[in-house]
Motif scaffolding. Structure first.
Motif, short mmCIF file in Angstrom:
data_model
loop_
_atom_site.label_atom_id
_atom_site.label_comp_id
_atom_site.label_asym_id
_atom_site.label_seq_id
_atom_site.Cartn_x
_atom_site.Cartn_y
_atom_site.Cartn_z
N ILE A 89 0.87 -1.17 0.00
CA ILE A 89 0.00 0.00 0.00
C ILE A 89 0.91 1.22 0.00
N THR A 90 0.66 2.14 -0.93
CA THR A 90 1.43 3.39 -0.94
C THR A 90 0.47 4.55 -0.74
N ILE A 91 0.94 5.54 0.00
CA ILE A 91 0.16 6.75 0.26
C ILE A 91 1.03 7.93 -0.12
N ASN A 92 0.50 8.78 -1.02
CA ASN A 92 1.22 9.97 -1.46
C ASN A 92 0.43 11.19 -1.01
N ASN A 93 1.09 12.03 -0.20
CA ASN A 93 0.40 13.22 0.29
C ASN A 93 0.80 14.47 -0.47
N GLY A 94 1.45 14.29 -1.63
CA GLY A 94 1.88 15.42 -2.45
C GLY A 94 3.34 15.77 -2.23
N ASP A 95 3.79 15.70 -0.98
CA ASP A 95 5.19 16.00 -0.66
C ASP A 95 6.03 14.74 -0.55
N LYS A 96 5.43 13.67 -0.10
CA LYS A 96 6.17 12.45 0.20
C LYS A 96 5.30 11.24 -0.07
N THR A 97 5.96 10.15 -0.45
CA THR A 97 5.26 8.88 -0.65
C THR A 97 5.70 7.91 0.45
N TYR A 98 4.72 7.29 1.08
CA TYR A 98 4.96 6.33 2.15
C TYR A 98 4.56 4.95 1.63
N THR A 99 5.38 3.93 1.94
CA THR A 99 5.12 2.58 1.48
C THR A 99 4.97 1.66 2.68
N PHE A 100 3.99 0.77 2.59
CA PHE A 100 3.71 -0.19 3.65
C PHE A 100 3.73 -1.58 3.03
N GLY A 101 4.67 -2.42 3.49
CA GLY A 101 4.86 -3.74 2.91
C GLY A 101 3.74 -4.70 3.20
N GLY A 102 3.67 -5.74 2.39
CA GLY A 102 2.56 -6.69 2.39
C GLY A 102 2.37 -7.47 3.67
N ARG A 103 1.12 -7.82 3.92
CA ARG A 103 0.70 -8.59 5.09
C ARG A 103 -0.57 -9.35 4.75
N ASP A 104 -0.87 -10.33 5.59
CA ASP A 104 -2.18 -10.99 5.58
C ASP A 104 -3.05 -10.29 6.60
N VAL A 105 -4.32 -10.09 6.26
CA VAL A 105 -5.28 -9.50 7.19
C VAL A 105 -6.47 -10.45 7.27
N GLU A 106 -6.78 -10.89 8.48
CA GLU A 106 -7.90 -11.81 8.68
C GLU A 106 -9.23 -11.08 8.50
N SER A 107 -10.27 -11.82 8.13
CA SER A 107 -11.60 -11.25 8.05
C SER A 107 -11.98 -10.66 9.39
N ASP A 108 -12.51 -9.44 9.38
CA ASP A 108 -12.84 -8.69 10.59
C ASP A 108 -11.61 -8.46 11.47
N GLY A 109 -10.43 -8.42 10.82
CA GLY A 109 -9.18 -8.24 11.55
C GLY A 109 -8.56 -6.87 11.34
N THR A 110 -7.57 -6.57 12.18
CA THR A 110 -6.85 -5.31 12.13
C THR A 110 -5.36 -5.59 12.24
N VAL A 111 -4.56 -4.92 11.42
CA VAL A 111 -3.10 -4.96 11.55
C VAL A 111 -2.58 -3.54 11.48
N THR A 112 -1.44 -3.30 12.12
CA THR A 112 -0.76 -2.01 12.04
C THR A 112 0.64 -2.27 11.52
N VAL A 113 1.03 -1.52 10.47
CA VAL A 113 2.34 -1.72 9.84
C VAL A 113 3.11 -0.41 9.84
N ASN A 114 4.43 -0.53 9.90
CA ASN A 114 5.31 0.62 9.88
C ASN A 114 5.58 1.07 8.45
N ALA A 115 5.77 2.36 8.27
CA ALA A 115 6.16 2.90 6.96
C ALA A 115 7.60 2.52 6.68
N SER A 116 7.89 2.30 5.41
CA SER A 116 9.29 2.01 5.05
C SER A 116 9.78 3.05 4.07
#
Length: 116
Positions: A89-116
């Motif tokens: 997942i990448t997020i670009n706010n106009g000034d910077k692009t943040y990348t979040f590496g792949g993960r599995d997410v369970e149904s009705d689940g939540t994960v938190t990942v660090n930006a790289s």
């Protein structure tokens, strides 16, 4: 912000999901944006195995992004055991692009990942 979601393309094409996807940005000192619904899932073609999807999502400003919280909510019209695997997942706010590496997410689940 511009959000790009790349779904995995693993074994038998089972990485996709029909669940609803919510994202929350976490900045310095734990400042949070609050959850934003990225897309509806369901009978739409969002988050199909091997697919890359692009969205414009409104988030409250948290300053430099340190983490991304990802939450799946089961969609009643989706399939049973509807977890999800994303490659990136990448997020670009106009000034910077943040990348979040792949993960599995369970149904009705939540994960938190660090930006790289």
């Amino acid at each position: 912000m511009d959000v790009t979601v790349q779904t995995g393309d693993g074994w038998l094409g089972l990485d996709g999901t029909h669940s609803f996807l919510y994202l929350e940005l976490i900045g310095e000192n734990g400042k949070r944006s609050g959850e934003s619904n990225v897309a509806k899932g369901g009978h739409y073609e969002d988050f199909a195995s091997g697919k890359t999807d692009h969205y414009v999502v409104a988030f409250k400003d948290v300053g430099p992004i340190r983490q991304l919280k990802i939450r799946l909510q089961e969609n009643p019209s989706g399939s049973y055991f509807d977890g999800w695997t994303y490659k990136k997942i990448t997020i670009n706010n106009g000034d910077k692009t943040y990348t979040f590496g792949g993960r599995d997410v369970e149904s009705d689940g939540t994960v938190t990942v660090n930006a790289s």
